[in-house]
Design a protein around this motif. Structure first.
Motif, PDB file in Angstrom:
ATOM      1  N   LEU A  17       0.828  -1.204   0.000  1.00 12.58           N
ATOM      2  CA  LEU A  17       0.000   0.000   0.000  1.00 12.58           C
ATOM      3  C   LEU A  17       0.866   1.258   0.000  1.00 12.58           C
ATOM      4  O   LEU A  17       0.596   2.212  -0.737  1.00 12.58           O
ATOM      5  CB  LEU A  17      -0.927   0.010   1.218  1.00 12.58           C
ATOM      6  CG  LEU A  17      -2.077  -0.992   1.243  1.00 12.58           C
ATOM      7  CD1 LEU A  17      -2.879  -0.829   2.531  1.00 12.58           C
ATOM      8  CD2 LEU A  17      -2.989  -0.816   0.042  1.00 12.58           C
ATOM      9  N   LEU A  18       1.903   1.266   0.830  1.00 10.17           N
ATOM     10  CA  LEU A  18       2.777   2.429   0.916  1.00 10.17           C
ATOM     11  C   LEU A  18       3.506   2.671  -0.403  1.00 10.17           C
ATOM     12  O   LEU A  18       3.668   3.814  -0.838  1.00 10.17           O
ATOM     13  CB  LEU A  18       3.788   2.247   2.053  1.00 10.17           C
ATOM     14  CG  LEU A  18       3.210   2.277   3.474  1.00 10.17           C
ATOM     15  CD1 LEU A  18       4.281   1.882   4.484  1.00 10.17           C
ATOM     16  CD2 LEU A  18       2.654   3.653   3.799  1.00 10.17           C
ATOM     17  N   GLU A  21      -4.365   1.730   6.359  1.00 12.94           N
ATOM     18  CA  GLU A  21      -3.335   2.263   7.263  1.00 12.94           C
ATOM     19  C   GLU A  21      -3.858   2.291   8.699  1.00 12.94           C
ATOM     20  O   GLU A  21      -3.163   1.898   9.628  1.00 12.94           O
ATOM     21  CB  GLU A  21      -2.989   3.690   6.858  1.00 12.94           C
ATOM     22  CG  GLU A  21      -2.373   3.856   5.495  1.00 12.94           C
ATOM     23  CD  GLU A  21      -2.338   5.321   5.073  1.00 12.94           C
ATOM     24  OE1 GLU A  21      -1.634   5.611   4.099  1.00 12.94           O
ATOM     25  OE2 GLU A  21      -3.014   6.154   5.700  1.00 12.94           O
ATOM     26  N   ARG A  22      -5.095   2.736   8.841  1.00 12.19           N
ATOM     27  CA  ARG A  22      -5.629   2.932  10.184  1.00 12.19           C
ATOM     28  C   ARG A  22      -5.920   1.616  10.894  1.00 12.19           C
ATOM     29  O   ARG A  22      -5.699   1.496  12.098  1.00 12.19           O
ATOM     30  CB  ARG A  22      -6.901   3.770  10.107  1.00 12.19           C
ATOM     31  CG  ARG A  22      -7.350   4.291  11.464  1.00 12.19           C
ATOM     32  CD  ARG A  22      -8.566   5.164  11.333  1.00 12.19           C
ATOM     33  NE  ARG A  22      -8.985   5.657  12.631  1.00 12.19           N
ATOM     34  CZ  ARG A  22     -10.114   6.296  12.849  1.00 12.19           C
ATOM     35  NH1 ARG A  22     -10.929   6.530  11.845  1.00 12.19           N
ATOM     36  NH2 ARG A  22     -10.436   6.698  14.054  1.00 12.19           N
ATOM     37  N   PHE A  68      -1.238  -2.039  15.641  1.00 16.52           N
ATOM     38  CA  PHE A  68      -0.455  -3.272  15.668  1.00 16.52           C
ATOM     39  C   PHE A  68       0.973  -3.035  15.199  1.00 16.52           C
ATOM     40  O   PHE A  68       1.936  -3.523  15.811  1.00 16.52           O
ATOM     41  CB  PHE A  68      -1.110  -4.330  14.787  1.00 16.52           C
ATOM     42  CG  PHE A  68      -0.255  -5.560  14.602  1.00 16.52           C
ATOM     43  CD1 PHE A  68      -0.206  -6.549  15.583  1.00 16.52           C
ATOM     44  CD2 PHE A  68       0.523  -5.713  13.473  1.00 16.52           C
ATOM     45  CE1 PHE A  68       0.596  -7.659  15.424  1.00 16.52           C
ATOM     46  CE2 PHE A  68       1.326  -6.821  13.305  1.00 16.52           C
ATOM     47  CZ  PHE A  68       1.368  -7.803  14.282  1.00 16.52           C
ATOM     48  N   VAL A  69       1.133  -2.291  14.112  1.00 20.06           N
ATOM     49  CA  VAL A  69       2.466  -2.068  13.557  1.00 20.06           C
ATOM     50  C   VAL A  69       3.352  -1.322  14.549  1.00 20.06           C
ATOM     51  O   VAL A  69       4.522  -1.662  14.743  1.00 20.06           O
ATOM     52  CB  VAL A  69       2.371  -1.295  12.217  1.00 20.06           C
ATOM     53  CG1 VAL A  69       3.741  -0.871  11.739  1.00 20.06           C
ATOM     54  CG2 VAL A  69       1.692  -2.156  11.164  1.00 20.06           C
ATOM     55  N   ARG A 112       0.050   9.447   8.312  1.00 20.51           N
ATOM     56  CA  ARG A 112       0.013   8.063   8.769  1.00 20.51           C
ATOM     57  C   ARG A 112       1.057   7.248   8.018  1.00 20.51           C
ATOM     58  O   ARG A 112       1.698   6.359   8.583  1.00 20.51           O
ATOM     59  CB  ARG A 112      -1.378   7.472   8.542  1.00 20.51           C
ATOM     60  CG  ARG A 112      -2.436   8.002   9.483  1.00 20.51           C
ATOM     61  CD  ARG A 112      -3.726   7.207   9.428  1.00 20.51           C
ATOM     62  NE  ARG A 112      -4.297   7.102   8.103  1.00 20.51           N
ATOM     63  CZ  ARG A 112      -5.601   7.197   7.831  1.00 20.51           C
ATOM     64  NH1 ARG A 112      -6.456   7.433   8.813  1.00 20.51           N
ATOM     65  NH2 ARG A 112      -6.054   7.058   6.611  1.00 20.51           N
ATOM     66  N   CYS A 113       1.231   7.555   6.728  1.00 18.72           N
ATOM     67  CA  CYS A 113       2.240   6.842   5.933  1.00 18.72           C
ATOM     68  C   CYS A 113       3.633   7.027   6.526  1.00 18.72           C
ATOM     69  O   CYS A 113       4.422   6.075   6.587  1.00 18.72           O
ATOM     70  CB  CYS A 113       2.232   7.342   4.493  1.00 18.72           C
ATOM     71  SG  CYS A 113       0.786   6.887   3.548  1.00 18.72           S
ATOM     72  N   ASP A 114       3.960   8.267   6.950  1.00 19.63           N
ATOM     73  CA  ASP A 114       5.272   8.531   7.544  1.00 19.63           C
ATOM     74  C   ASP A 114       5.489   7.673   8.788  1.00 19.63           C
ATOM     75  O   ASP A 114       6.564   7.094   8.983  1.00 19.63           O
ATOM     76  CB  ASP A 114       5.393  10.012   7.926  1.00 19.63           C
ATOM     77  CG  ASP A 114       5.313  10.937   6.734  1.00 19.63           C
ATOM     78  OD1 ASP A 114       5.754  10.543   5.644  1.00 19.63           O
ATOM     79  OD2 ASP A 114       4.796  12.058   6.901  1.00 19.63           O
ATOM     80  N   VAL A 115       4.448   7.595   9.638  1.00 16.54           N
ATOM     81  CA  VAL A 115       4.545   6.806  10.871  1.00 16.54           C
ATOM     82  C   VAL A 115       4.725   5.330  10.549  1.00 16.54           C
ATOM     83  O   VAL A 115       5.575   4.644  11.138  1.00 16.54           O
ATOM     84  CB  VAL A 115       3.291   7.024  11.749  1.00 16.54           C
ATOM     85  CG1 VAL A 115       3.296   6.081  12.950  1.00 16.54           C
ATOM     86  CG2 VAL A 115       3.216   8.474  12.222  1.00 16.54           C
ATOM     87  N   LEU A 116       3.944   4.823   9.606  1.00 12.82           N
ATOM     88  CA  LEU A 116       4.022   3.402   9.260  1.00 12.82           C
ATOM     89  C   LEU A 116       5.359   3.055   8.606  1.00 12.82           C
ATOM     90  O   LEU A 116       5.951   2.009   8.890  1.00 12.82           O
ATOM     91  CB  LEU A 116       2.873   3.029   8.320  1.00 12.82           C
ATOM     92  CG  LEU A 116       1.490   3.004   8.998  1.00 12.82           C
ATOM     93  CD1 LEU A 116       0.392   2.911   7.954  1.00 12.82           C
ATOM     94  CD2 LEU A 116       1.387   1.846   9.969  1.00 12.82           C
ATOM     95  N   ARG A 117       5.853   3.925   7.738  1.00  6.19           N
ATOM     96  CA  ARG A 117       7.149   3.662   7.109  1.00  6.19           C
ATOM     97  C   ARG A 117       8.245   3.587   8.173  1.00  6.19           C
ATOM     98  O   ARG A 117       9.126   2.713   8.109  1.00  6.19           O
ATOM     99  CB  ARG A 117       7.480   4.766   6.100  1.00  6.19           C
ATOM    100  CG  ARG A 117       6.707   4.695   4.803  1.00  6.19           C
ATOM    101  CD  ARG A 117       7.314   5.605   3.755  1.00  6.19           C
ATOM    102  NE  ARG A 117       6.537   5.591   2.540  1.00  6.19           N
ATOM    103  CZ  ARG A 117       5.613   6.494   2.214  1.00  6.19           C
ATOM    104  NH1 ARG A 117       5.395   7.507   3.046  1.00  6.19           N
ATOM    105  NH2 ARG A 117       4.940   6.412   1.093  1.00  6.19           N
ATOM    106  N   HIS A 118       8.205   4.489   9.133  1.00  6.85           N
ATOM    107  CA  HIS A 118       9.222   4.480  10.190  1.00  6.85           C
ATOM    108  C   HIS A 118       9.114   3.222  11.026  1.00  6.85           C
ATOM    109  O   HIS A 118      10.133   2.610  11.394  1.00  6.85           O
ATOM    110  CB  HIS A 118       9.070   5.728  11.083  1.00  6.85           C
ATOM    111  CG  HIS A 118      10.186   5.893  12.059  1.00  6.85           C
ATOM    112  ND1 HIS A 118      11.451   6.306  11.680  1.00  6.85           N
ATOM    113  CD2 HIS A 118      10.241   5.677  13.396  1.00  6.85           C
ATOM    114  CE1 HIS A 118      12.240   6.342  12.760  1.00  6.85           C
ATOM    115  NE2 HIS A 118      11.508   5.968  13.803  1.00  6.85           N
ATOM    116  N   ALA A 119       7.887   2.816  11.346  1.00  2.76           N
ATOM    117  CA  ALA A 119       7.697   1.599  12.152  1.00  2.76           C
ATOM    118  C   ALA A 119       8.210   0.367  11.409  1.00  2.76           C
ATOM    119  O   ALA A 119       8.862  -0.499  12.006  1.00  2.76           O
ATOM    120  CB  ALA A 119       6.210   1.428  12.470  1.00  2.76           C
ATOM    121  N   ILE A 120       7.948   0.296  10.116  1.00  2.87           N
ATOM    122  CA  ILE A 120       8.423  -0.851   9.327  1.00  2.87           C
ATOM    123  C   ILE A 120       9.943  -0.868   9.258  1.00  2.87           C
ATOM    124  O   ILE A 120      10.584  -1.910   9.326  1.00  2.87           O
ATOM    125  CB  ILE A 120       7.794  -0.827   7.914  1.00  2.87           C
ATOM    126  CG1 ILE A 120       6.296  -1.142   8.025  1.00  2.87           C
ATOM    127  CG2 ILE A 120       8.471  -1.835   6.995  1.00  2.87           C
ATOM    128  CD1 ILE A 120       5.541  -0.993   6.718  1.00  2.87           C
TER     129      ILE A 120
END
Length: 288
Positions: A93-94, A116-117, A122-123, A276-284
């Protein structure tokens, strides 16, 4: 404040909508000449504009397009399998710039939306606690209120978008997804809105737009849209954050709100944005 496109509070609505549609932004911050942040003009704000126009021109006297005429058909949609790994799905998705995707069972049944939400909490927890991976099926939003059928008209769809935080609506038939409609699809297919934008911006009319009658109601709608600035439709309640806020706290804010981006402010001045994408990319990246 590099790479952040903003609007002045006196920017006229047609110009702002044109910027959002042509640049394919989901929102643009409103900042005055001193750099002070005043709010956000978003696709959702554009939907409120469209709803106001629909009410003004008496939509009951017109025959708007149906969902089947506007939707992205099933064969062109990116979909997910419920057994797919959460991190693989999120990475896909990202990479494609999507905020979510329909989840389809092996027999073709539509199960819900993976977004994303739905997996954000969880991520983030996995990034800090080294939780093993999981499957997409455990992070589906099955909300049936977002489902529409092929005969739902454009005006009804616009009202759904105004009243809810949904960014996309699946179009279903017999529990099978046949397409999907986004807020942007509605904005791009509204004859009344696109005709007014082209007239206000001195752009050539298409055949379907030029056929709209120049009735008193149409002229009133044109006047309403042309004379208002973005501050009349701006979202002034969207979250803003401090640049020192930690990642987990930002993630929690995203989980508790419908927004995809937060403005980062220092003394009420816009210094950046986080999505949200920025947060998820960093978490991954932390997980890898």
């Amino acid at each position: 404040m590099p790479n952040i496109q903003t609007l002045l509070p006196d920017t006229l609505v047609p110009l702002a909508i044109h910027e959002i549609l042509t640049r394919q932004y989901s929102e643009m911050p409103i900042v005055n000449e001193d750099g002070e942040y005043l709010g956000m003009f978003s696709e959702k704000c554009c939907m409120r504009v469209l709803a106001s126009l629909i009410e003004l021109i008496d939509a009951s006297k017109r025959d708007p397009p149906k969902a089947s005429n506007v939707m992205i058909p099933r064969k062109k949609l990116f979909t997910l399998d419920p057994g797919e790994d959460v991190f693989d799905a999120m990475s896909s998705l990202l990479a494609m710039g999507y905020s979510g995707a329909p989840v389809i069972a092996s027999d073709g049944e539509f199960l819900g939306i993976f977004s994303e939400r739905t997996c954000l909490g969880f991520v983030i927890e996995a990034a800090y606690s080294e939780i093993p991976s999981a499957k997409v099926g455990g992070f589906i939003d099955p909300d049936s209120n977002r489902l529409i059928n092929a005969d739902t008209d454009l005006h009804a769809i616009a009202r759904i978008f105004v009243k809810t935080s949904y960014a996309r609506l699946p179009v279903v038939r017999d529990d099978r997804i046949i397409g999907q409609i986004s807020r942007r699809d509605v904005l791009n297919h509204s004859n009344i809105l696109s005709s007014i934008l082209r007239h206000r911006l001195d752009l050539p009319q298409t055949e379907r737009e030029s056929s709209l009658p120049a009735a008193d109601t149409f002229l009133a709608a044109y006047g309403m849209l042309s004379d208002h600035s973005v501050k009349a439709f701006a979202d002034t309640t969207s979250h803003s954050i401090d640049p020192e806020m930690d990642l987990f706290s930002v993630a929690q804010l995203f989980l508790q709100s419908p927004y995809r981006r937060f403005s980062v402010l220092e003394e009420r001045r816009l210094v950046g944005q986080i999505s949200r994408c920025d947060v998820l990319r960093h978490a991954i990246r932390l997980l890898k």
